[in-house]
Design an enzyme around this catalytic site. Structure first.
Site, mmCIF file in Angstrom:
data_model
loop_
_atom_site.group_PDB
_atom_site.id
_atom_site.type_symbol
_atom_site.label_atom_id
_atom_site.label_comp_id
_atom_site.label_asym_id
_atom_site.label_seq_id
_atom_site.Cartn_x
_atom_site.Cartn_y
_atom_site.Cartn_z
ATOM 1 N N TYR A 51 -26.297 -23.809 6.182
ATOM 2 C CA TYR A 51 -26.360 -25.206 5.701
ATOM 3 C C TYR A 51 -26.034 -26.205 6.810
ATOM 4 O O TYR A 51 -26.542 -26.062 7.914
ATOM 5 C CB TYR A 51 -25.455 -25.400 4.481
ATOM 6 N N VAL B 216 -21.389 -18.586 -1.862
ATOM 7 C CA VAL B 216 -20.101 -19.070 -2.371
ATOM 8 C C VAL B 216 -19.262 -17.960 -3.009
ATOM 9 O O VAL B 216 -18.091 -18.159 -3.304
ATOM 10 C CB VAL B 216 -20.257 -20.245 -3.381
ATOM 11 N N LYS C 248 -30.868 -15.576 -1.110
ATOM 12 C CA LYS C 248 -32.014 -16.461 -0.833
ATOM 13 C C LYS C 248 -32.989 -15.928 0.230
ATOM 14 O O LYS C 248 -34.200 -15.963 0.015
ATOM 15 C CB LYS C 248 -31.505 -17.858 -0.447
ATOM 16 N N TYR D 39 -33.215 -17.497 -11.181
ATOM 17 C CA TYR D 39 -32.435 -17.891 -9.993
ATOM 18 C C TYR D 39 -30.940 -17.670 -10.233
ATOM 19 O O TYR D 39 -30.238 -17.101 -9.390
ATOM 20 C CB TYR D 39 -32.730 -19.352 -9.632
ATOM 21 N N SER E 56 -25.779 -17.184 -2.659
ATOM 22 C CA SER E 56 -26.870 -17.664 -1.795
ATOM 23 C C SER E 56 -27.370 -16.637 -0.790
ATOM 24 O O SER E 56 -28.416 -16.843 -0.172
ATOM 25 C CB SER E 56 -26.412 -18.892 -1.022
HETATM 26 O O1 DON Z 1 -26.904 -22.312 -6.555
HETATM 27 C C1 DON Z 1 -25.696 -22.168 -6.545
HETATM 28 O O2 DON Z 1 -24.935 -23.114 -6.665
HETATM 29 C C2 DON Z 1 -25.073 -20.792 -6.349
HETATM 30 N N1 DON Z 1 -25.536 -19.892 -7.316
HETATM 31 C C3 DON Z 1 -25.281 -20.310 -4.975
HETATM 32 C C4 DON Z 1 -24.754 -21.289 -3.986
HETATM 33 C C5 DON Z 1 -24.237 -20.646 -2.756
HETATM 34 O O3 DON Z 1 -23.907 -19.503 -2.685
HETATM 35 C C6 DON Z 1 -24.053 -21.577 -1.632
HETATM 36 N N2 DON Z 1 -23.579 -20.891 -0.472
HETATM 37 N N3 DON Z 1 -22.667 -21.056 0.251
#
Ligand code: DON
Length: 598
Positions: A241, A259, A67, A189, A64
């Site tokens: 978040y 993540v 983003k 994405y 993320s």
């Molecule tokens: O969209 C997703 O689930 C992952 N590729 C990225 C999510 C993410 O990194 C959330 N952050 N803490």
């Protein structure tokens, strides 16, 4: 002795020894395979200096943290207004994978949650189709200052299991937020989340945001500076978040987590911090990432709302043309006129950051008696749009009331250089000295001053005042007479000193070279004055260069003849007395200038 290094190292080791109750992300199966002990931290300053500790070269997927960078690309390509129609900027207070869409329009709450991020990528896909991911990879590479690549295993793993993101994307399609096919932008994405970075690269990406979109190591522009506040503000309000409120309250830095285990925090204009530790808390944020950023921010007092600006010190000094003069040495008549009429020419030397608060402060100090105002911005390090608007308005005000405003030494301030100066009310000069020379000449011209243009004979030379005709005659026998062409070097810095020069006609410029290898003017002198006289006293090597600014004629005297010739003993005393008077007058002027600093 680097205290920043010491403190960060201590903090790193303190954390290294701590228990971590976080867990690896396992909803993307490949992410649960990484070593949970991986731990690195990098702090990068806006001049590109890095402090790094621990596993800073181990690669991990950006997830993320991609983003905000992709959101920056979308607003740069579409403009803020168009993107806002598709993605709002309200914190959702929900988890990263929440389905937080406005019920009527289906617009995602913000670009940091998955729904908003998938929309941002799909906007790019609408423009670039199959090239979309390559463009993202290339742009993130500009931020990082090195080429990046994808982790195929993580990508395949997420692509195979990303059912929730697929569901979000189809929902967005249902609301016409996504206006194209779903799978291809979604694939871009997934790929953007699987881009590999290490802690150092990620920190440089943050430092690029901190330095207005310019990578501090490569100097390359990753994002136009006008979009940086938009990117940083969504990071500040939504980047962590459902922990975002507490984060900005406690840490006070725009940030983004992923993540993969990264937290990236940015202090605009100063630094970025990246922490990599893949054990996550229940909200999907790295446990060590959050806690370590909190500790660093506390320790170095980095909270964005603790502003370090030294607003009071904007005015370095304020003086009039009575106290400060150009480097052009003028005759007594001119000096008298400048003393008489120089009082309503005001100089304000500004320093530091030019923003609303600093401009408001110095503008309040402009006196009503001021008919001509010079603003020297040489020591200003930044100028923002608000300050520029105030300066332009000030220029208009001066122009409308028949007064004059000049701005000098502005070339290093990007906003100034790009301004269309035909439409501003102020004049501009590259250096303060140019502006002072211009104003002095204007005052002298309007008060009937005519410079003496005829050659100045020996008897009228400033250093030879008081010599009898016999003494002058005796001296003359030992003088050389020499002509120099315009631009010809007369004295070279560092050469040994043997002569004193009496300028009969023309003008010379005395220059030194700064540490940055730039010539700067010490004085410009004209007929009737001498140069090369200092070494007569101390026998040192030449301390500056002297160049003819016009065609020049001068009488040249070897220092040693004053000692060798017995009949010149009285001449030596008179020259030294005149030199003493000239030096003390120069010292008085220098003292007046020094006093203006206190
Ligand atoms: O969209 C997703 O689930 C992952 N590729 C990225 C999510 C993410 O990194 C959330 N952050 N803490």
């Amino acid at each position: 002795m680097n205290m920043v290094h010491k403190i960060l190292k201590e903090l790193y080791h303190e954390f290294r020894g701590m228990d971590n109750n976080g867990a690896l992300a396992n909803y993307i199966p490949e992410l649960s395979k990484v070593n949970p002990q991986n731990f690195g931290i990098v702090l990068t300053t806006v001049d590109g200096y890095q402090y790094s500790f621990g596993d800073t070269a181990i690669e991990f997927t950006i997830q993320s943290v991609s983003k905000p960078f992709v959101y920056g690309m979308a607003i740069q390509e579409y403009g803020v207004k168009k993107v806002l129609e598709k993605i709002s900027v309200e914190p959702s207070g929900d988890a990263f994978n929440s389905i937080s869409l406005y019920p009527d329009s289906g617009r995602p709450f913000n670009p940091m949650i998955n729904a908003g991020a998938i929309t941002a990528t799909s906007l790019l896909w609408q423009l670039h189709k199959a090239e979309t991911f390559d463009r993202i990879l290339e742009t993130l590479g500009i931020y990082a200052g090195s080429s990046l690549r994808i982790d195929e295993a993580v990508y395949n793993s997420e692509s195979a299991t990303g059912h929730r993101n697929r569901a979000i994307a189809y929902l967005l399609r249902n609301f016409n937020i996504l206006q194209t096919e779903v799978e291809a932008p979604l694939d871009a994405y997934f790929k953007q989340c699987s881009i590999n970075v290490d802690c150092c690269q990620l920190s440089i990406m943050g430092a690029t945001l901190a330095s207005n979109g310019v990578n501090p190591l490569t100097g390359k522009k990753a994002l136009k500076s006008k979009y940086i506040p938009h990117v940083l503000s969504v990071m500040a309000s939504c980047g962590m978040y459902d922990y975002s409120g507490e984060w900005i309250y406690n840490v006070g830095l725009p940030a983004k987590s992923g993540v993969g285990g990264a937290v990236l925090a940015v202090l605009p204009g100063q630094l970025s911090i990246s922490v990599y530790s893949p054990l996550l808390d229940a909200k999907g944020n790295s446990v060590f990432g959050v806690e370590l950023c909190k500790r660093i921010a506390e320790r170095f007092s980095l909270h964005l709302y603790k502003t370090p600006r030294q607003i009071k010190q904007v005015l370095r000094r304020q003086l009039t043309l009575r106290t400060v003069r150009s480097k052009y040495k003028r005759d007594e008549w001119a000096e008298d006129l400048l003393e008489q009429f120089g009082g309503d020419v005001h100089l304000m030397e500004l320093q530091g950051e030019l923003c609303f608060a600093t401009c408001e402060l110095f503008m309040r100090k402009i006196s009503d008696e001021c008919n001509t105002l010079i603003l020297s911005v040489r020591r200003c390090i930044t100028l923002d749009d608000g300050a520029l608007n105030l300066l332009v308005k000030l220029g208009e005000e001066f122009q409308e009331s028949g007064k004059t405003m000049l701005i000098t030494d502005y070339n290093h301030l990007e906003l100034f250089s790009s301004l269309d100066h035909k439409n501003t009310g102020f004049l501009r000069f590259n250096t303060l000295d140019d502006a002072l020379f211009h104003l002095e000449t204007t005052i002298l011209d309007s008060n009937g001053y005519k410079p003496k243009e005829e050659p100045v004979q020996l008897m009228d030379q400033q250093l030879l005042k008081g010599l009898t005709p016999w003494e002058l005659n005796e001296l003359k026998k030992h003088l050389l007479y020499k002509l120099y062409k315009h631009d010809e070097i007369i004295i070279k810095k560092g050469s040994s000193a043997k002569n004193i020069f009496f300028l009969e006609s023309g003008r010379v410029i005395i220059q030194d070279t700064s540490d940055e290898n730039k010539d700067f003017t010490l004085a410009i002198i004209n007929a009737g004055n001498s140069f090369g006289e200092m070494a007569l006293l101390d026998k040192q090597k030449r301390s500056a260069n002297v160049k003819a600014q016009t065609n020049v004629s001068c009488f040249i005297m070897l220092y040693e003849i004053l000692d060798k010739m017995e009949n010149l003993a009285t001449v030596k005393v008179k020259i030294l007395t005149n030199l003493g008077a000239s030096l003390s007058s120069r010292l008085r002027t220098a003292n007046k200038e020094i006093a203006s600093f206190t």
